[in-house]
Motif scaffolding. Structure first.
Motif, mmCIF file in Angstrom:
data_model
loop_
_atom_site.group_PDB
_atom_site.id
_atom_site.type_symbol
_atom_site.label_atom_id
_atom_site.label_comp_id
_atom_site.label_asym_id
_atom_site.label_seq_id
_atom_site.Cartn_x
_atom_site.Cartn_y
_atom_site.Cartn_z
ATOM 1 N N TYR A 20 1.203 -1.180 -0.016
ATOM 2 C CA TYR A 20 0.291 -0.135 0.349
ATOM 3 C C TYR A 20 1.231 1.342 -0.233
ATOM 4 C CZ TYR A 20 -3.793 -2.618 0.690
ATOM 5 O OH TYR A 20 -4.861 -4.312 0.451
ATOM 6 N N ARG A 23 1.035 2.392 -3.454
ATOM 7 C CA ARG A 23 -0.557 2.985 -3.998
ATOM 8 C C ARG A 23 -0.607 4.141 -3.873
ATOM 9 N NH1 ARG A 23 -4.307 -2.646 -4.044
ATOM 10 N NH2 ARG A 23 -3.136 -3.377 -5.152
ATOM 11 N N LEU A 25 -1.089 4.625 -0.396
ATOM 12 C CA LEU A 25 -2.340 4.748 0.080
ATOM 13 C C LEU A 25 -2.863 5.884 1.734
ATOM 14 C CD1 LEU A 25 -5.436 2.993 0.876
ATOM 15 C CD2 LEU A 25 -4.400 1.617 2.311
ATOM 16 N N ALA A 30 -8.152 3.972 4.597
ATOM 17 C CA ALA A 30 -8.146 2.462 4.264
ATOM 18 C C ALA A 30 -9.319 1.609 5.140
ATOM 19 C CB ALA A 30 -6.969 2.220 4.822
ATOM 20 N N SER A 31 -9.331 1.056 4.618
ATOM 21 C CA SER A 31 -10.708 -0.344 4.724
ATOM 22 C C SER A 31 -10.281 -1.022 5.785
ATOM 23 C CB SER A 31 -11.161 -0.907 3.649
ATOM 24 O OG SER A 31 -10.166 -2.091 3.132
ATOM 25 N N GLN A 34 -7.807 -3.432 4.788
ATOM 26 C CA GLN A 34 -6.261 -2.987 4.215
ATOM 27 C C GLN A 34 -5.492 -3.221 5.762
ATOM 28 O OE1 GLN A 34 -8.101 -0.053 1.758
ATOM 29 N NE2 GLN A 34 -6.780 -1.081 -0.189
ATOM 30 N N ILE A 37 -3.866 -5.729 6.374
ATOM 31 C CA ILE A 37 -2.966 -7.013 6.042
ATOM 32 C C ILE A 37 -1.755 -5.810 6.742
ATOM 33 C CG2 ILE A 37 -1.888 -6.214 3.720
ATOM 34 C CD1 ILE A 37 -4.254 -7.270 2.496
ATOM 35 N N ILE A 38 -1.704 -4.663 6.498
ATOM 36 C CA ILE A 38 -0.432 -3.341 7.046
ATOM 37 C C ILE A 38 0.192 -3.935 8.408
ATOM 38 C CG2 ILE A 38 -0.192 -1.308 7.999
ATOM 39 C CD1 ILE A 38 -2.051 -0.419 5.138
#
Length: 50
Positions: A20, A23, A25, A30-31, A34, A37-38
């Protein structure tokens, strides 16, 4: 043993999970997925370092 496992897991994360930061982000937008994942990538990275 534990460290080598996390090093392998970090390589898998790099290959399979999206980056991310590349990208650009915005964390505030962020959702939940997301953010999970981070967080997972950060956890694995911290455990794979010295």
């Amino acid at each position: 043993m534990k460290k080598s496992f996390f090093k392998l897991l970090a390589k898998l994360n790099k290959a399979l999970l999206p980056s991310y930061t590349k990208r650009r982000l915005d964390i505030s937008k962020a959702s939940k997925v997301q953010l999970a994942i981070i967080g997972w990538r950060a956890y694995v990275t911290l455990n794979s370092l010295d």
